[in-house]
Scaffold this motif. Sequence first.
Motif, short mmCIF file in Angstrom:
data_model
loop_
_atom_site.label_atom_id
_atom_site.label_comp_id
_atom_site.label_asym_id
_atom_site.label_seq_id
_atom_site.Cartn_x
_atom_site.Cartn_y
_atom_site.Cartn_z
N HIS A 610 -18.76 31.47 -65.45
CA HIS A 610 -18.68 32.94 -65.53
C HIS A 610 -19.64 33.57 -64.53
CE1 HIS A 610 -16.92 33.31 -69.90
NE2 HIS A 610 -16.41 32.28 -69.24
N CYS A 612 -21.27 37.41 -63.45
CA CYS A 612 -21.47 38.73 -64.04
C CYS A 612 -22.41 39.57 -63.19
CB CYS A 612 -22.06 38.53 -65.43
SG CYS A 612 -22.53 40.03 -66.26
N TYR A 628 -17.11 41.35 -64.10
CA TYR A 628 -17.17 40.09 -64.85
C TYR A 628 -16.01 39.21 -64.41
CZ TYR A 628 -18.89 37.10 -68.55
OH TYR A 628 -19.46 36.05 -69.23
N ILE A 630 -14.21 35.23 -64.59
CA ILE A 630 -14.17 33.95 -65.33
C ILE A 630 -13.25 32.96 -64.61
CG2 ILE A 630 -13.48 32.84 -67.50
CD1 ILE A 630 -13.83 35.62 -68.81
N GLN A 648 -10.96 36.43 -71.69
CA GLN A 648 -11.54 37.78 -71.75
C GLN A 648 -12.19 38.05 -73.11
OE1 GLN A 648 -7.81 39.46 -70.63
NE2 GLN A 648 -8.47 39.93 -68.54
N ALA A 651 -15.57 36.51 -73.17
CA ALA A 651 -16.52 37.31 -72.38
C ALA A 651 -16.94 38.55 -73.16
CB ALA A 651 -15.89 37.71 -71.05
N ILE A 655 -20.63 39.48 -74.28
CA ILE A 655 -21.34 40.69 -73.88
C ILE A 655 -22.08 41.26 -75.11
CG2 ILE A 655 -20.98 43.12 -73.20
CD1 ILE A 655 -18.78 42.03 -71.25
N CYS A 687 -17.12 47.17 -71.78
CA CYS A 687 -16.58 46.04 -71.00
C CYS A 687 -15.94 46.55 -69.71
CB CYS A 687 -15.53 45.29 -71.81
SG CYS A 687 -16.17 44.58 -73.33
N ILE A 690 -12.08 42.56 -66.81
CA ILE A 690 -12.58 41.19 -66.70
C ILE A 690 -11.57 40.35 -65.89
CG2 ILE A 690 -13.21 39.12 -68.01
CD1 ILE A 690 -14.00 41.08 -70.32
N THR A 692 -9.91 37.09 -64.23
CA THR A 692 -9.77 35.70 -64.69
C THR A 692 -9.10 34.83 -63.62
OG1 THR A 692 -7.65 36.25 -65.71
CG2 THR A 692 -9.57 36.32 -67.14
N SER A 713 -14.74 29.71 -73.52
CA SER A 713 -15.06 31.00 -72.89
C SER A 713 -16.23 31.72 -73.56
CB SER A 713 -13.84 31.91 -72.89
OG SER A 713 -13.38 32.09 -74.22
N PRO A 717 -21.15 33.09 -71.33
CA PRO A 717 -21.51 34.50 -71.10
C PRO A 717 -22.98 34.83 -71.27
CG PRO A 717 -19.53 34.40 -72.44
CD PRO A 717 -20.05 32.99 -72.32
#
Lengths: 756, 80
Positions: A610, A612, A628, A630, A648, A651, A655, A687, A690, A692, A713, A717
């Motif tokens: 990941h 960020c 973000y 992934i 997602q 993630a 968060i 958020c 995100i 991917t 996943s 994070p």
Amino acid sequence: MPLEGDIAQRKTTFKQIGTRPIRPDGVDKVTGRARFGADASAPGMLIGKVLRSPHAHARIRKINTAKAEALAGVKAVVTRDDFKDRNDALRDVLVNCMARDKALYDGHAVAAVAATTAAIADKALKLIVVDYEVLPHVTDVDEAMKPGAPILDKTMFTNNVEPKPTKPSNVASRCEFALGDIKAGFAKADVVVERSFKTEATHQGYIEPHACLANLGPDGQGEIWVCTQGHYMIRNTCADLLGLDISKLRVTASEIGGGFGGKTTVFIEPVALALSRKSGRPVKMVMTRNEVFRATGPTSSTSMRIKVGTTRDGRITAAEADLRYQGGAFPGSPVELGAMTAFACYDLENVKAVGYDVITNRPKQAAYRAPGAPMAAFAVESVIDELAKKIRMDPVDFRLKNAAKQGTKSAYGPTFGPIGLIQTLEAIKAHPNYRAPLGPNQGRGLASGFWFNFAGQTCTTLNVNLDGTVALAVGTPDIGGSRASMCLMAAEELGIGYEQVRTIVADTSSLGYNDVTDGSRVTFASGLATIMAAREVIKKMCARAAKTWGISADAVTWEDGQAKPAGSNAGNFKPMSFKEIAAASHSTGGPLAGHHEINADGAGVSFATHLCDVEVDPETGYTRVLRYTIAQDAGKAIHPSYVEGQFQGGAAQGIGWALNEEYIYGKDGRLQNAGFLDYRIPVASDCPMIDTIIVEVANPKHPYGVRGVGETSIVPPMGAIANAVSAAIGVRMLELPMSPPRIVHALDSRLKKAAD
Amino acid sequence: MARVMLGGTLKSLAGNTPVLEVDAKTIREVLDRVGEVYPSLLPILDRVAVAVDGQIYRNQWFAAVKPDSEVFILPPMAGG
């Protein structure tokens, strides 16, 4: 079993797999027609409510229920006396559902009533008199391990330590995983980083509270409608706790409004059955949010020490972890899984991870996606990030240089087969977000993570209807879109349309045993059973076509949803479609169905990386997640939208775990924030979009190459966000959550240090 | 002879034993041999996970073990 016989028939080109059709349960869910746990009702139904301890630790001297039982409208009251005590592995489960000699945490169930209305049930709870002897309590894992800490269980002596302890302790057991020579490894290091970390308990945060409707008759036959990740587990556990025959209890899983591991055990279900048995009426119980927080499983809070050494050119020489996880008032924290996963991303010669399973006066922890792994990954990935900075090496390159790959002996022992960690790191490095410019007060962080993935006992039936549609019955509650994936796999095998397959979650009396939906197992295991059931149907359809044509079954082949003569020698017959064979089934041998039961294994471990970016407001400590990204190995994405959704979702939960979520206990041992106003889970505005990247390194143990994707996943994070926040503020953050007060405190400490 | 190693709490329960070599063709036979050598593990052996050549099995007695297999007996494992 692993691949055998027909399972080994691998597919690499697909017509339906990898497409993104609309989910079959979508319309029901957006129109409100879907029925969740609290949507069930029955004639004569009572409402069940639970009286919970207000004390973190107290001996229950006496419970007087006379006044409650005398209240008009009250039909049953149950306490510890209504559940037979036991001395086996289920005792902790029983005691967690209903306290016996002691209340072990704020919110522990002490008694329950069933009444004709909720108001009467509430009034009855107030009439129950519990005589408590309040005892000293402890809720912090480090405090619980200290000599002189209040002892929860005077019969508990720490397991797996030498010499054997002579005094009871809150430390249930010690575990250790080690390879090589840790001392020699650190002696080779040019740079060593050693840090201590803490993480608070977080709740799975499912929006739907626990709910059930139980109906147990005087003949010992009963039913439960319940929101759960495993209705067979509910059946077997409840039958055992209440002394029922398994066959006499039928459990139906409702739609589920989130589980994330937290609905893999029983809480109110045995109580509802006991109330129903005592009252002779159906009993419905729905937890309040306050009860969900106080009495169902959050994950463990932890305290950890991590030490890692590297050469200046970026080769890790040794890694060491001490992990202390508290699992609430009963042994069983996921510390052993934390110790196994902590360094699984790395190819290490010298590694040691020690874990301590600790009990405290908190609710019994329950599984939460990849239980035990996220906390350890936060700590390890923070140290890895710091080391990369110290040796001035790109953090992706540092990880690539030490990444586990096929043939690596994992830090927990076994040697890895084909895995995709390197591919996730390379995908992140190639993504534009890795090079996006950063502004003031902004920071970038990344982290990798690992999870095992499991499979387990699975049973599936596929029934062919006369019109050529298919009814697929699985026994694994759908918590992440798995019905869509099952429809796709059945359609792919049979050569029919996705819309022609309808998948249901069958009740426990309609299908053989299925393990709980956990361990990222369903798309792999139920998918495998579905594929095999479909192949059985194809075999039968080919036989029906052969009989119709008057040729040998061996002379018929299946292509694109049609039975065809295998070659010119077999004869010249017009192919028969799936629909035609189904339509004629009543005259060719009767119903067509396929069935498969399996104890599946080989779900395939998976890795994710990941990335960020955050911006931290130095005045308030508020953190905004800017970008973000992934990358995760899915093996083969059956329905890519749901794979991305799992990524997602992990993630988003991460968060929350990283920035805000925490169990806050007062000095009195009571939970201070048992509601979503004070326990802040992320909302949409927290958020970013995100991004991917689905990496597909095929799992050789699945005919399509599928790996589990539901848990990995949530592992990276917290490390990725902590690394980003630390970069943004210039202070290494060592505690979760990195809430605004903690960040402001960290910034103030930095300023104070600079001034000194 | 398959090389059998114990992980985590199992290793401690068995007195921190190093590698054990057993003559076994299936996981069930491996577990039987291990139970004979380390009776202290018997209460937990029906719940352990077993990794054979990197592949993790849970409750899978009849999975094949080869003479040159690397076998790890791991603590009970579950996901969320």
